[in-house]
Scaffold this motif. Sequence first.
Motif, PDB file in Angstrom:
ATOM      1  N   MET A   1       0.832  -1.212   0.000  1.00  0.00           N
ATOM      2  CA  MET A   1       0.000   0.000   0.000  1.00  0.00           C
ATOM      3  C   MET A   1       0.859   1.251   0.000  1.00  0.00           C
ATOM      4  SD  MET A   1      -3.071   1.040   2.568  1.00  0.00           S
ATOM      5  CE  MET A   1      -2.791   2.757   2.750  1.00  0.00           C
ATOM      6  N   ASN A   2       0.418   2.265  -0.732  1.00  0.00           N
ATOM      7  CA  ASN A   2       1.152   3.525  -0.774  1.00  0.00           C
ATOM      8  C   ASN A   2       1.127   4.239   0.580  1.00  0.00           C
ATOM      9  OD1 ASN A   2       1.941   3.424  -3.407  1.00  0.00           O
ATOM     10  ND2 ASN A   2       0.151   4.546  -4.166  1.00  0.00           N
ATOM     11  N   PRO A   3       2.264   4.745   1.013  1.00  0.00           N
ATOM     12  CA  PRO A   3       2.234   5.581   2.225  1.00  0.00           C
ATOM     13  C   PRO A   3       1.537   6.896   1.899  1.00  0.00           C
ATOM     14  CG  PRO A   3       4.415   5.633   1.234  1.00  0.00           C
ATOM     15  CD  PRO A   3       3.607   4.644   0.443  1.00  0.00           C
ATOM     16  N   PRO A   4       0.956   7.571   2.914  1.00  0.00           N
ATOM     17  CA  PRO A   4       0.326   8.863   2.631  1.00  0.00           C
ATOM     18  C   PRO A   4       1.356   9.867   2.129  1.00  0.00           C
ATOM     19  CG  PRO A   4       0.441   8.456   5.011  1.00  0.00           C
ATOM     20  CD  PRO A   4       0.882   7.198   4.342  1.00  0.00           C
ATOM     21  N   ALA A   5       0.885  10.829   1.317  1.00  0.00           N
ATOM     22  CA  ALA A   5       1.795  11.854   0.809  1.00  0.00           C
ATOM     23  C   ALA A   5       2.373  12.624   1.991  1.00  0.00           C
ATOM     24  CB  ALA A   5       1.053  12.795  -0.126  1.00  0.00           C
ATOM     25  N   ILE A   6       1.483  13.002   2.900  1.00  0.00           N
ATOM     26  CA  ILE A   6       1.937  13.736   4.082  1.00  0.00           C
ATOM     27  C   ILE A   6       1.224  13.208   5.313  1.00  0.00           C
ATOM     28  CG2 ILE A   6       1.977  15.985   5.237  1.00  0.00           C
ATOM     29  CD1 ILE A   6       2.184  17.127   2.386  1.00  0.00           C
ATOM     30  N   GLU A   7       1.973  13.034   6.370  1.00  0.00           N
ATOM     31  CA  GLU A   7       1.368  12.615   7.613  1.00  0.00           C
ATOM     32  C   GLU A   7       1.981  13.429   8.746  1.00  0.00           C
ATOM     33  OE1 GLU A   7       1.833   8.471   8.522  1.00  0.00           O
ATOM     34  OE2 GLU A   7      -0.075   8.453   9.608  1.00  0.00           O
ATOM     35  N   MET A   8       1.134  14.208   9.425  1.00  0.00           N
ATOM     36  CA  MET A   8       1.618  14.985  10.558  1.00  0.00           C
ATOM     37  C   MET A   8       0.939  14.487  11.813  1.00  0.00           C
ATOM     38  SD  MET A   8       2.066  18.960   9.664  1.00  0.00           S
ATOM     39  CE  MET A   8       3.536  19.531   8.848  1.00  0.00           C
ATOM     40  N   LYS A   9       1.724  14.292  12.865  1.00  0.00           N
ATOM     41  CA  LYS A   9       1.151  13.820  14.139  1.00  0.00           C
ATOM     42  C   LYS A   9       1.541  14.756  15.263  1.00  0.00           C
ATOM     43  CE  LYS A   9       0.624   8.858  13.669  1.00  0.00           C
ATOM     44  NZ  LYS A   9       1.609   7.818  13.434  1.00  0.00           N
ATOM     45  N   ASP A  10       0.550  15.371  15.886  1.00  0.00           N
ATOM     46  CA  ASP A  10       0.752  16.238  17.060  1.00  0.00           C
ATOM     47  C   ASP A  10       1.886  17.237  16.881  1.00  0.00           C
ATOM     48  OD1 ASP A  10      -1.197  14.733  18.427  1.00  0.00           O
ATOM     49  OD2 ASP A  10       0.321  13.197  18.849  1.00  0.00           O
ATOM     50  N   VAL A  11       1.925  17.861  15.717  1.00  0.00           N
ATOM     51  CA  VAL A  11       3.038  18.757  15.448  1.00  0.00           C
ATOM     52  C   VAL A  11       2.806  20.131  16.071  1.00  0.00           C
ATOM     53  CG1 VAL A  11       4.239  20.028  13.627  1.00  0.00           C
ATOM     54  CG2 VAL A  11       3.762  17.595  13.341  1.00  0.00           C
ATOM     55  N   SER A  12       3.803  20.587  16.833  1.00  0.00           N
ATOM     56  CA  SER A  12       3.772  21.952  17.362  1.00  0.00           C
ATOM     57  C   SER A  12       5.051  22.660  16.941  1.00  0.00           C
ATOM     58  CB  SER A  12       3.687  21.955  18.887  1.00  0.00           C
ATOM     59  OG  SER A  12       2.460  21.403  19.296  1.00  0.00           O
ATOM     60  N   PHE A  13       4.924  23.952  16.744  1.00  0.00           N
ATOM     61  CA  PHE A  13       6.095  24.735  16.377  1.00  0.00           C
ATOM     62  C   PHE A  13       5.982  26.134  16.952  1.00  0.00           C
ATOM     63  CE2 PHE A  13       8.665  27.535  13.759  1.00  0.00           C
ATOM     64  CZ  PHE A  13       9.846  26.827  13.669  1.00  0.00           C
TER      65      PHE A  13
END
Lengths: 253, 270
Positions: A1-13
């Motif tokens: 299966m293709n991985p997602p193009a973008i995956e963000m998890k609980d990102v803070s900046f």
Amino acid sequence: MNPPAIEMKDVSFAYEGKTVLEDVTFRLGQGDFLGIIGPNGSGKTTLLKLMIGLLKPDKGTVKVLGETPRDAKRRIGYVPQNVGINISFPISVFDIALMGRLSRSRIGRWFSRKDRSQVEELLKDVGMWKYAQTPIGKLSGGQRQRVFIARALATSPEILFLDEPTANVDPEFETDLFEFLKDLNKTVTIVIITHDIGVLSSHVKSIACVNRNLIFHEGGKVTPEMIKMAYPCPVDLIAHGMPHRVLSIHEER
Amino acid sequence: MWDFLQFEFMRNAILAGVLVSIACGIIGSLIVVNRIVFISGGIAHAAYGGIGLAFFLGFSPYLGAAFFALAVSMVMGIVSSNRKHRSDTIVSVLWAVGMALGIVFVDMTPGYNVDLMSFLFGSILTVPANDILFMVPLDLFILITVSAFYKEFTAISYDEEFAFVVGIPVKLFYFFLMGMTAIAVVMTIRVVGLILVIALVSIPPYIAEKYTRSLGEMMLVSCFLGVLFTLVGLWLSYRYDLTSGATIILVSGAAFFISHGLGMIRKAGS
């Protein structure tokens, strides 16, 4: 299966102690066409820079095509927001587009004939081949934007990131651009930041609204809560795009 | 007019002028398009600390300058890439502290009174053949490195972010440029002195930029202009018995204003 193009998890900046993004989590599938909206200073560009590895998150993880942004570099293309930089720099349109053929593995080697012919094709695609030898400073904002798109595509990206490509250009260019991107989207995942909800909702497949947090919406519908979050003043919104389109999606689903 | 060629010191001066102009033309172009002219001035002045140290410890002042300039350029590289918003202040501090250190070292050197003027304003007329032998490999080094990494240097100078996104080690190249700036600056100190380095590094590329369409062309034209300014300045200095470093810069400055004036007339006319 293709991985997602973008995956963000609980990102803070945070930028110099000021939180710009907080607990951002979303997944974008390959082949999607994502529009990112939000008011000025809401962290749209920061979000994009986190995806392409120009910034590192303080917290959380970012995956691009299943890899870290650092490793995914050779698989992405980037059209920066400010294409008005360095206009007195002595460089031709062709040489700028050629920069897209740079890569880590080929440092110190000259551009090949294949690089050149590939860039020629791309400049033809964006309608800028006749300006190939023109200095970049002599072009209009929209023309420069086309050159930067050709440069981003010269990396043969699987995902193309564009940061407000329609700011300060003529409306004609905007329509052309979205037609062009729609066509490109058949093979390439696209992530675009824009102010213009009107054009956006008729072209994109998904919308993300950023204002410190992020609301992600598959299906490209602008929800009332997004509007509330993105544009505190509704007059501003109507002045920007097509009011009836916005109003027609007032009730979600 | 050509009688001055019969002197060996004149022939050496001309050779040194040409060699330095090549380094200045190539690195100066990169300095101008990367907007680090101020940093190059800082490196030049801070290098005086190395000159003083060399006198104090008793080795070659130019070796001292080179060592110091390289060290300072790396510090400035760190500061300018990490703390962009205050880098000009820190560069100024290093600029002044380096010079002050040099003066104190010279003060502490017993007996020997250094000819400070020759470092401040250059002494191209006293360049020994040995120094010229040193300049050739430095020029070659700059020429070869910049040609080998020409496309990377162009990309980084034009759009650092994009270069980073396609995977070019931007910082590494930036520090490399800093190091080469230090080398070019120390060579230039020989010719026009540390106070005037900033002019010879920036004026030829500034003029060249307006008439060229690529970084490579800009470098080539800068080299040519540098040679022209140095030779004309040298001749004026010989003919009217003036300080050579100053005449070279005044010739460059005259060309700068003429080119600027022409540009304004052209703009008004179009």
